[in-house]
Design a protein around this motif. Structure first.
Motif, PDB file in Angstrom:
ATOM      1  N   LYS A  65       0.841  -1.198   0.000  1.00 25.44           N
ATOM      2  CA  LYS A  65       0.000   0.000   0.000  1.00 25.44           C
ATOM      3  C   LYS A  65       0.880   1.255   0.000  1.00 25.44           C
ATOM      4  CE  LYS A  65      -2.512  -0.561   3.663  1.00 25.44           C
ATOM      5  NZ  LYS A  65      -3.606  -0.352   4.645  1.00 25.44           N
ATOM      6  N   TYR A  66       1.902   1.247   0.816  1.00 23.06           N
ATOM      7  CA  TYR A  66       2.792   2.411   0.926  1.00 23.06           C
ATOM      8  C   TYR A  66       3.662   2.549  -0.327  1.00 23.06           C
ATOM      9  CZ  TYR A  66       1.245   2.646   5.746  1.00 23.06           C
ATOM     10  OH  TYR A  66       0.462   2.764   6.862  1.00 23.06           O
ATOM     11  N   GLN A  67       4.010   1.415  -0.906  1.00 23.18           N
ATOM     12  CA  GLN A  67       4.793   1.460  -2.139  1.00 23.18           C
ATOM     13  C   GLN A  67       3.979   2.090  -3.274  1.00 23.18           C
ATOM     14  OE1 GLN A  67       7.567  -1.880  -2.717  1.00 23.18           O
ATOM     15  NE2 GLN A  67       6.553  -2.193  -4.685  1.00 23.18           N
TER      16      GLN A  67
ATOM     17  N   SER B   9       7.937  -3.274   7.202  1.00 26.36           N
ATOM     18  CA  SER B   9       7.890  -2.381   6.039  1.00 26.36           C
ATOM     19  C   SER B   9       9.020  -1.362   6.077  1.00 26.36           C
ATOM     20  CB  SER B   9       6.542  -1.664   5.974  1.00 26.36           C
ATOM     21  OG  SER B   9       5.513  -2.570   5.654  1.00 26.36           O
ATOM     22  N   LYS B  10       9.284  -0.823   7.270  1.00 24.72           N
ATOM     23  CA  LYS B  10      10.376   0.154   7.390  1.00 24.72           C
ATOM     24  C   LYS B  10      11.727  -0.511   7.106  1.00 24.72           C
ATOM     25  CE  LYS B  10       8.065   3.191  10.722  1.00 24.72           C
ATOM     26  NZ  LYS B  10       8.118   3.787  12.095  1.00 24.72           N
ATOM     27  N   LYS B  11      11.885  -1.752   7.569  1.00 24.98           N
ATOM     28  CA  LYS B  11      13.144  -2.465   7.318  1.00 24.98           C
ATOM     29  C   LYS B  11      13.346  -2.705   5.825  1.00 24.98           C
ATOM     30  CE  LYS B  11      13.861  -5.067  11.616  1.00 24.98           C
ATOM     31  NZ  LYS B  11      13.993  -6.438  12.190  1.00 24.98           N
ATOM     32  N   ILE B  12      12.272  -3.100   5.144  1.00 26.79           N
ATOM     33  CA  ILE B  12      12.377  -3.360   3.710  1.00 26.79           C
ATOM     34  C   ILE B  12      12.725  -2.084   2.959  1.00 26.79           C
ATOM     35  CG2 ILE B  12      11.080  -4.060   1.658  1.00 26.79           C
ATOM     36  CD1 ILE B  12       9.470  -5.933   3.509  1.00 26.79           C
ATOM     37  N   SER B  13      12.054  -0.984   3.299  1.00 23.69           N
ATOM     38  CA  SER B  13      12.319   0.297   2.633  1.00 23.69           C
ATOM     39  C   SER B  13      13.747   0.763   2.897  1.00 23.69           C
ATOM     40  CB  SER B  13      11.323   1.359   3.101  1.00 23.69           C
ATOM     41  OG  SER B  13       9.996   0.998   2.758  1.00 23.69           O
TER      42      SER B  13
ATOM     43  N   ASP C 132       9.319  -4.005  -4.078  1.00 19.81           N
ATOM     44  CA  ASP C 132      10.210  -3.440  -5.091  1.00 19.81           C
ATOM     45  C   ASP C 132      11.570  -3.126  -4.473  1.00 19.81           C
ATOM     46  OD1 ASP C 132      11.300  -2.291  -7.281  1.00 19.81           O
ATOM     47  OD2 ASP C 132      10.128  -0.442  -7.204  1.00 19.81           O
ATOM     48  N   ILE C 133      12.540  -3.999  -4.683  1.00 22.50           N
ATOM     49  CA  ILE C 133      13.926  -3.760  -4.274  1.00 22.50           C
ATOM     50  C   ILE C 133      14.783  -4.011  -5.517  1.00 22.50           C
ATOM     51  CG2 ILE C 133      15.748  -4.279  -2.600  1.00 22.50           C
ATOM     52  CD1 ILE C 133      13.664  -5.512  -0.788  1.00 22.50           C
TER      53      ILE C 133
END
Length: 607
Positions: free
Chosen positions: A85-87, A326-330, A351-352
Motif C-alpha cells: 500500500k505504501y509502495q 515495512s520500514k526495514k524493507i524500505s 520493489d527492491i
C-alpha cells in the motif's frame, strides 16, 4: 446514489490523450498496452506482465489519464500486503496523485486531501459494504494489484465482487502464473476450452521472453546444488539419498528439508557460494544485494547467523510478526547492505531493484510461489544486469526454472480436480515456526553439498563437482553485466572447457601408488568408467524440452520394469548406470539417457 449501468459505465473513449506528457517516458510495451486500453470503451481490463516490467507505472499512467478526462474522480488500489500500500502511494506521488495508504475501515470516508486510498484484499473482505458505498459515492477506478489474490478464498472473491461491482473502471494486474484452483477471480473473463475447462482471457500480455529481449528484465541464471542427504525417520530407520535422484514424494520432501537444515553442510556451502557470486556481481553493480527466502522464523534467524559468519556483518532479517517490517524493507532498498533474510513476505510485489542474487531456502513447492520469488530478482535498472538464483536440485524446482518463460492462464476446473489447490493454501499460510506437524517426524543427520549444474534459457550447463572446486568458481565468477546472448556464450564456453579438461584427465590419469601385496584395487564407482564426449564449442546444448522428454521416457520405462520385476526404482536406475555408465539422472547427458532407454528396452525384449 444509484448503481451505474454496467453496459454504459465505461462511457466514450477518446483516442487523443489529455496527459500526453506521461506517454513519452513509457516503455514500448507500456505504450502498446496504453493504446490498447483506450482503443475502445471497456469497463474491465486485465494486464498480465512479467514481474519487473513496470505494471505499476503503466497502471498509474492510465489512472492519471482517466482523472484528467474526468471519467473517474477517485482511485482505489487493492494490494496483497500492507507494505505494498505504501509502495503504491509513493509511486502515485510521482504522478501528482495523493493516495492514502493508512486508510482504515473505521474511518468510513477517506480524507478530502487524497485522490484515493490503498487497501488490502483482506481489508476489503472485512467490510465489503463500506467499500461498496465508497465506490458508489464517486466515479471510481479500482486497480487490483496481483489480482489472483482475489481468489485466495471464495469469501474474498465474493467480497471483492460486492465492493467494486459499481466501479466505473476496473484495471486488474498480475505478474505471475494464475492459481490452479477452482475459485474464479472476480471481474476476469473466462472462455471455455474444448475439454470444458474455463480459461482466463487477458486483454494484454507481456511475458518474460519478450521482456528479456527488450532489456526490461534481467536474464536469470539458476545455480542448482545437490548433495548426499542422511536423515532418521520416525521409525528409527536411517535413510541416505542424493538430492535430485528418483525418490518417493515423502522421501523427496524429507531430503529437501534435510538440505535446508541450518546445522547441515548444504546450507553453509550454498550461502558461501551465493556470497561469492554477490561479490562478483558487485564489481559491476556496486549496490547489488542478495536475499535468502526461508521457510520459517527459526530458519531465517539461523541463516542470518550463518551469513554473519561468512560476511562478518549481520544481515537484515524481516519476519512476518515484526511491526517494523515495512520500514526495514524500505531502508534496505535504499541502503548498500549485502543481505536480506526473509520469510515469505518479500516473495511478491516488493520493489527492491538492487536485488540480484537469491537463495531459495524454503520448502514451498508451488509454481505460483516460485514465480513470485524469482520475480524479486529480475527487475533491470540498466541493460546487462544479470540475476542469479541458488536452489536445491529438487526435480520440481528444476522444472520451474527451465520453464521460466512459460506464460499461463487461470484455468477453472471442478473442485478436487487440481492437485495444487492444497499446496497453494499451504504456501500462502503464515510461517512463523517449523512445520513439524506437516510430515512424519524425522531428524536430519547430515547434508553435504556439491555443485550440480546451471540452468539458463532452457539449457543446462556445467558438470557435477564439489563445492569450492575450480569448476564451481568458473560459474560463480561470471561477470555481473552481460547481455542474454553473452550469458549463453560464456556458459557454453565454460562447460566446453570443463568437459575438455575432464576428458584429458580421463585419457591421461595420474599414476596411482603401487598397491600393497595382496591388496585388491577398489572398483570404480558406477558411471565413472566412461568419459563424457567433448562437444563442439559451437554446438547448442540439448533443449530443456528434449531433455525433460528423455527423462520422462526413461522414468516411465523404469516404472514399467519395476511393476514387472518387483525391483525398486532406485535399484533399476543403479543397474542401468552400471550397465551404461554415466552419472545419476540429474547430471546425465541426453546421450547417456538414450543409452539407458535402449538398455532397458533390450531387457524387456530379452526377458
Amino acid at each position: 446514489m444509484s448503481t451505474p449501468d454496467p453496459e454504459a459505465a465505461a462511457g466514450e473513449c477518446e483516442h487523443q490523450p489529455v496527459r500526453d506528457d506521461l506517454i513519452f517516458d513509457l516503455r514500448g510495451w507500456q505504450k502498446d498496452a496504453y493504446h490498447e486500453y483506450f482503443k475502445r470503451p471497456r469497463r474491465d481490463f486485465l494486464l498480465v506482465a512479467t514481474p519487473g516490467a513496470g505494471k505499476t507505472r503503466y497502471a498509474l499512467t492510465i489512472a492519471a489519464e482517466l482523472l484528467a478526462r474526468r471519467e473517474v474522480a477517485m482511485l482505489t488500489v487493492v494490494t496483497p500486503t500492507e507494505h505494498l500500500k505504501y509502495q503504491w502511494a509513493q509511486a502515485a506521488a510521482d504522478f501528482g496523485m495523493s493516495i492514502d495508504p493508512a486508510y482504515r475501515n473505521a474511518q468510513g470516508r477517506a480524507g478530502a486531501d487524497f485522490a484515493g486510498v490503498a487497501v488490502t484484499y483482506a481489508q476489503v473482505a472485512a467490510h465489503p459494504a463500506l467499500h461498496r458505498q465508497r465506490t458508489e459515492n464517486r466515479r471510481t477506478l479500482v486497480i487490483f494489484d496481483e489480482i489472483h489474490h482475489a481468489g485466495d478464498a471464495l469469501s474474498w472473491g465474493d467480497a471483492i465482487r460486492e465492493a467494486f461491482y459499481p466501479a466505473r473502471r476496473r484495471l486488474a494486474l498480475t505478474g505471475t502464473p494464475f492459481r490452479s484452483d477452482a475459485n474464479p477471480i472476480p471481474f476476469v473473463t473466462y472462455a471455455q476450452d474444448p475439454d470444458g475447462a474455463l480459461r482466463s482471457a487477458s486483454d494484454y500480455v507481456y511475458g518474460y521472453g519478450p521482456a528479456l529481449e527488450d532489456g526490461v528484465v534481467r536474464p536469470v541464471i539458476f545455480l542448482a546444488y545437490s548433495g548426499e542427504m542422511r536423515w532418521r525417520t520416525r521409525a528409527g530407520d536411517e535413510i541416505a539419498a542424493t538430492l535430485g535422484t528418483p525418490m518417493t514424494r515423502e522421501q523427496t520432501a524429507q531430503a529437501w528439508r534435510t538440505a535446508l537444515d541450518p546445522a547441515g553442510e548444504w546450507v553453509s556451502r550454498v550461502l558461501e557460494a551465493a556470497d561469492k557470486r554477490l561479490t562478483e556481481v558487485r564489481r559491476d553493480m556496486p549496490d547489488a544485494a542478495g536475499m535468502v527466502i526461508a521457510s520459517d522464523h527459526d530458519d531465517a534467524r539461523s541463516y542470518a547467523a550463518l551469513l554473519r559468519g561468512v560476511t562478518g556483518k549481520r544481515p537484515v532479517v524481516v519476519l512476518s510478526d515484526d511491526k517494523t517490517a515495512s520500514k526495514k524493507i524500505s531502508a534496505f532498498a535504499d541502503s548498500e547492505d549485502r543481505w536480506l533474510v526473509a520469510v515469505r513476505m518479500v516473495s511478491e510485489g516488493v520493489d527492491i531493484p538492487r536485488l540480484a542474487v537469491g537463495v531459495y531456502a524454503t520448502s514451498v513447492s508451488t509454481t505460483l510461489f516460485f514465480a513470485q520469488a524469482v520475480g524479486r530478482f529480475v527487475r533491470a535498472r540498466r541493460r546487462g544486469e544479470t540475476a542469479s538464483v541458488f536452489l536445491p536440485s529438487v526435480p520440481v524446482l528444476l522444472t520451474y526454472a527451465a520453464e521460466l518463460e512459460a506464460e499461463r492462464d487461470h484455468i477453472l476446473r471442478p473442485p478436487g480436480a487440481s492437485p495444487e489447490e492444497e499446496e497453494l493454501a499451504e504456501a500462502q499460510r503464515q510461517r512463523d515456526t517449523p512445520d513439524a506437524q506437516d510430515e512424519p517426524a524425522f531428524q536430519p543427520l547430515n547434508a553435504s553439498a556439491h555443485f550440480d549444474r546451471v540452468l539458463y534459457d532452457g539449457g543446462e550447463f556445467g558438470t557435477a563437482t564439489a563445492a569450492g572446486s575450480p569448476e564451481e568458481e568458473d560459474f560463480l565468477g561470471l561477470p555481473g553485466l552481460l547481455d542474454p546472448d553473452q550469458v549463453r556464450t560464456l556458459l557454453r564456453h565454460r562447460q566446453h572447457s570443463q568437459l575438455t579438461a575432464r576428458t584429458a584427465s580421463a585419457a591421461h590419469p595420474a599414476p596411482s601408488p603401487p598397491s600393497a601385496p595382496g591388496t585388491a584395487r577398489a572398483a570404480p564407482a558406477p558411471g565413472t568408467a566412461r568419459a563424457t564426449p567433448t562437444p563442439d564449442a559451437t554446438t547448442p546444448p540439448v533443449t530443456r524440452q528434449a531433455l525433460a522428454a528423455l527423462r520422462k521416457e526413461l522414468n516411465s520405462l523404469v516404472t514399467a520394469w519395476s511393476h514387472r520385476t518387483g525391483q525398486p526404482h532406485a535399484v533399476i536406475h543403479a543397474d542401468l548406470r552400471r550397465t551404461c555408465g554415466g552419472p545419476q539422472i540429474p547430471q546425465a547427458t541426453a546421450d547417456q539417457i538414450r543409452a539407458r532407454i535402449a538398455a532397458i528396452r533390450r531387457w524387456a525384449l530379452s526377458g
